[in-house]
Enzyme design. Sequence first.
Site, PDB file in Angstrom:
ATOM      1  N   THR A 139       0.863  -1.190   0.000  1.00 48.93           N
ATOM      2  CA  THR A 139       0.000   0.000   0.000  1.00 48.93           C
ATOM      3  C   THR A 139       0.893   1.231   0.000  1.00 48.93           C
ATOM      4  O   THR A 139       1.585   1.514   0.987  1.00 48.93           O
ATOM      5  CB  THR A 139      -0.905   0.029   1.244  1.00 48.93           C
ATOM      6  OG1 THR A 139      -1.663  -1.177   1.305  1.00 48.93           O
ATOM      7  CG2 THR A 139      -1.853   1.225   1.186  1.00 48.93           C
ATOM      8  N   LYS A 162      -7.199   1.836  -2.836  1.00 51.40           N
ATOM      9  CA  LYS A 162      -6.782   1.238  -1.562  1.00 51.40           C
ATOM     10  C   LYS A 162      -6.777   2.290  -0.444  1.00 51.40           C
ATOM     11  O   LYS A 162      -7.208   2.025   0.687  1.00 51.40           O
ATOM     12  CB  LYS A 162      -5.391   0.614  -1.744  1.00 51.40           C
ATOM     13  CG  LYS A 162      -4.754   0.074  -0.489  1.00 51.40           C
ATOM     14  CD  LYS A 162      -5.547  -1.060   0.114  1.00 51.40           C
ATOM     15  CE  LYS A 162      -4.975  -1.478   1.461  1.00 51.40           C
ATOM     16  NZ  LYS A 162      -5.899  -2.303   2.226  1.00 51.40           N
ATOM     17  N   LYS A 187       0.025   5.221   8.440  1.00 54.30           N
ATOM     18  CA  LYS A 187       0.628   5.580   7.140  1.00 54.30           C
ATOM     19  C   LYS A 187      -0.459   5.744   6.082  1.00 54.30           C
ATOM     20  O   LYS A 187      -0.457   6.694   5.293  1.00 54.30           O
ATOM     21  CB  LYS A 187       1.632   4.479   6.767  1.00 54.30           C
ATOM     22  CG  LYS A 187       2.243   4.501   5.387  1.00 54.30           C
ATOM     23  CD  LYS A 187       1.672   3.474   4.424  1.00 54.30           C
ATOM     24  CE  LYS A 187       1.749   2.035   4.850  1.00 54.30           C
ATOM     25  NZ  LYS A 187       1.130   1.082   3.912  1.00 54.30           N
TER      26      LYS A 187
HETATM   27  N1  LIG Z   1      -1.234  -6.513   7.529  1.00 56.16           N
HETATM   28  C1  LIG Z   1      -2.347  -6.258   6.850  1.00 56.16           C
HETATM   29  O1  LIG Z   1      -3.471  -6.576   7.288  1.00 56.16           O
HETATM   30  C2  LIG Z   1      -2.307  -5.588   5.507  1.00 56.16           C
HETATM   31  C3  LIG Z   1      -1.208  -4.867   5.079  1.00 56.16           C
HETATM   32  N2  LIG Z   1      -1.243  -4.272   3.843  1.00 56.16           N
HETATM   33  C4  LIG Z   1      -0.092  -3.525   3.352  1.00 56.16           C
HETATM   34  O2  LIG Z   1       0.855  -4.505   2.930  1.00 56.16           O
HETATM   35  C5  LIG Z   1       2.182  -4.051   3.167  1.00 56.16           C
HETATM   36  C6  LIG Z   1       2.892  -5.046   4.077  1.00 56.16           C
HETATM   37  O3  LIG Z   1       2.170  -5.133   5.281  1.00 56.16           O
HETATM   38  P1  LIG Z   1       2.564  -6.181   6.434  1.00 56.16           P
HETATM   39  O4  LIG Z   1       2.985  -7.445   5.840  1.00 56.16           O
HETATM   40  O5  LIG Z   1       1.454  -6.146   7.393  1.00 56.16           O
HETATM   41  O6  LIG Z   1       3.819  -5.437   7.066  1.00 56.16           O
HETATM   42  P2  LIG Z   1       5.003  -5.969   7.962  1.00 56.16           P
HETATM   43  O7  LIG Z   1       5.428  -4.790   8.780  1.00 56.16           O
HETATM   44  O8  LIG Z   1       4.634  -7.229   8.638  1.00 56.16           O
HETATM   45  O9  LIG Z   1       6.148  -6.314   6.889  1.00 56.16           O
HETATM   46  C7  LIG Z   1       6.804  -5.278   6.198  1.00 56.16           C
HETATM   47  C8  LIG Z   1       7.787  -5.864   5.188  1.00 56.16           C
HETATM   48  O10 LIG Z   1       8.486  -4.801   4.550  1.00 56.16           O
HETATM   49  C9  LIG Z   1       9.892  -5.025   4.702  1.00 56.16           C
HETATM   50  N3  LIG Z   1      10.608  -3.747   4.733  1.00 56.16           N
HETATM   51  C10 LIG Z   1      10.376  -2.692   5.547  1.00 56.16           C
HETATM   52  N4  LIG Z   1      11.219  -1.695   5.266  1.00 56.16           N
HETATM   53  C11 LIG Z   1      12.031  -2.129   4.261  1.00 56.16           C
HETATM   54  C12 LIG Z   1      13.098  -1.544   3.530  1.00 56.16           C
HETATM   55  N5  LIG Z   1      13.519  -0.303   3.759  1.00 56.16           N
HETATM   56  N6  LIG Z   1      13.665  -2.288   2.560  1.00 56.16           N
HETATM   57  C13 LIG Z   1      13.250  -3.549   2.309  1.00 56.16           C
HETATM   58  N7  LIG Z   1      12.244  -4.149   2.959  1.00 56.16           N
HETATM   59  C14 LIG Z   1      11.634  -3.441   3.926  1.00 56.16           C
HETATM   60  C15 LIG Z   1      10.034  -5.802   5.977  1.00 56.16           C
HETATM   61  O11 LIG Z   1      11.287  -6.443   6.031  1.00 56.16           O
HETATM   62  P3  LIG Z   1      11.928  -6.909   7.440  1.00 56.16           P
HETATM   63  O12 LIG Z   1      11.312  -8.241   7.762  1.00 56.16           O
HETATM   64  O13 LIG Z   1      13.373  -6.985   7.195  1.00 56.16           O
HETATM   65  O14 LIG Z   1      11.561  -5.847   8.461  1.00 56.16           O
HETATM   66  C16 LIG Z   1       8.855  -6.776   5.815  1.00 56.16           C
HETATM   67  O15 LIG Z   1       9.173  -7.788   4.911  1.00 56.16           O
HETATM   68  C17 LIG Z   1       2.033  -2.640   3.760  1.00 56.16           C
HETATM   69  O16 LIG Z   1       2.121  -1.717   2.713  1.00 56.16           O
HETATM   70  C18 LIG Z   1       0.639  -2.658   4.355  1.00 56.16           C
HETATM   71  O17 LIG Z   1       0.080  -1.371   4.449  1.00 56.16           O
HETATM   72  C19 LIG Z   1      -2.317  -4.385   3.004  1.00 56.16           C
HETATM   73  C20 LIG Z   1      -3.410  -5.107   3.380  1.00 56.16           C
HETATM   74  C21 LIG Z   1      -3.506  -5.718   4.673  1.00 56.16           C
HETATM   75  O1  LIG Z   2      -4.523  -2.568   4.579  1.00 50.72           O
HETATM   76  C1  LIG Z   2      -5.037  -3.334   5.403  1.00 50.72           C
HETATM   77  C2  LIG Z   2      -6.394  -3.786   5.255  1.00 50.72           C
HETATM   78  C3  LIG Z   2      -6.874  -4.658   6.356  1.00 50.72           C
HETATM   79  C4  LIG Z   2      -8.226  -5.218   6.015  1.00 50.72           C
HETATM   80  O2  LIG Z   2      -8.736  -4.995   4.901  1.00 50.72           O
HETATM   81  O3  LIG Z   2      -8.769  -5.909   6.890  1.00 50.72           O
END
Ligand SMILES: NC(=O)C1=CN([C@@H]2O[C@H](COP(=O)(O)OP(=O)(O)OC[C@H]3O[C@@H](n4cnc5c(N)ncnc54)[C@H](OP(=O)(O)O)[C@@H]3O)[C@@H](O)[C@H]2O)C=CC1
Ligand SMILES: O=CCCC(=O)O
Length: 289
Positions: free
Chosen positions: A95, A170, A238
């Site tokens: 996102t 989104k 964010k």
């Molecule tokens: N969780 C949710 O319910 C949902 C999340 N999203 C979106 O999906 C994305 C991921 O979310 P989520 O999995 O929850 O997040 P997490 O915080 O669990 O994971 C974040 C990921 O990004 C990596 N990362 C962070 N900074 C850097 C960097 N500078 N360079 C390279 N890799 C980096 C992390 O690596 P490392 O392990 O090394 O820290 C990790 O793999 C976000 O944009 C979020 O808004 C969308 C829908 C639902």
């Molecule tokens: O970006 C996160 C979305 C979480 C959800 O749809 O439940």
Amino acid sequence: MEVGFLGLGIMGKAMSMNLLKNGFKVTVWNRTLSKCNELVEFGASIGETPAQVVKKCRLTIAMLSDPAAALSVVFDKDGVLEQIGSGKGYIDMSTVDPETSSKISQAITSTGGAFLEAPVSGSKQPAETGQLVILAAGDKGLYEESIPAFDVLGKKSFFLGQVGNGAKMKLVVNMIMGSMMNAFSEGLVLSERSGLNPHDLLDVLDLGAIANPMFRGKGPAMLKSNHSPAFPLKHQQKDMRLALALGDENAVSMPVAAAANESFKKARSMGLGDLDFSAVYEILKMTKD
Ligand SMILES: NC(=O)C1=CN([C@@H]2O[C@H](COP(=O)(O)OP(=O)(O)OC[C@H]3O[C@@H](n4cnc5c(N)ncnc54)[C@H](OP(=O)(O)O)[C@@H]3O)[C@@H](O)[C@H]2O)C=CC1
Ligand SMILES: O=CCCC(=O)O
């Protein structure tokens, strides 16, 4: 089909695992490389850098925390740009804001590679069970090529046109969700403070016009102050910030979203950023006469 996957956080781990379980060959990379090990047990290969993954795979998916991470993985040393080119596709499912997505799109397409943004609605559990809603925009050919993977990851895919439209959709959805979470939390606190049983409130809400999976799924855990992260609060804040910027650009007044953003910021400042976004309830609970 061989797919690359960059970013194994809450979402990326579940999504790549799902692809593996459904017969895809997957090569994974994560900034903290040790997080790849669990996927290897399920048959994944590891790429040492984003560039190595792209070199090996025709299609590479990214699921990264925020705009800075999405840009870094593409533009930095050993990044996606070093190996992307004609005949290869890059799908960013993180996102981010439309500007970040456009910047990545321009860089990828200038090498002859194809780009699709495809953020998702749905959280940890839908990611585990392949029930996400995919909001794709960009290269239509790449979208069509990606449908077998999207069919595994999601229950429905939308193709929304030009790059930026997926990101905008989104952000609008998550702006509404963040505002709803604040209103819900205020309602729970108000019911408790005014002498009602908040569990009764949950039952009443679930039978009426504003019943929804978020209140139903998160309400009981919130009342126990269980905010084990599915969607980390720092990411919800964010998204509010990026949605408010979209509102600024389009001269849309969003006082409700702005107030919700303030609550999420306060929660972050109190160290709650890594908990689920439902933890905003804790800071609303703290306010006294
Ligand atoms: N969780 C949710 O319910 C949902 C999340 N999203 C979106 O999906 C994305 C991921 O979310 P989520 O999995 O929850 O997040 P997490 O915080 O669990 O994971 C974040 C990921 O990004 C990596 N990362 C962070 N900074 C850097 C960097 N500078 N360079 C390279 N890799 C980096 C992390 O690596 P490392 O392990 O090394 O820290 C990790 O793999 C976000 O944009 C979020 O808004 C969308 C829908 C639902
Ligand atoms: O970006 C996160 C979305 C979480 C959800 O749809 O439940």
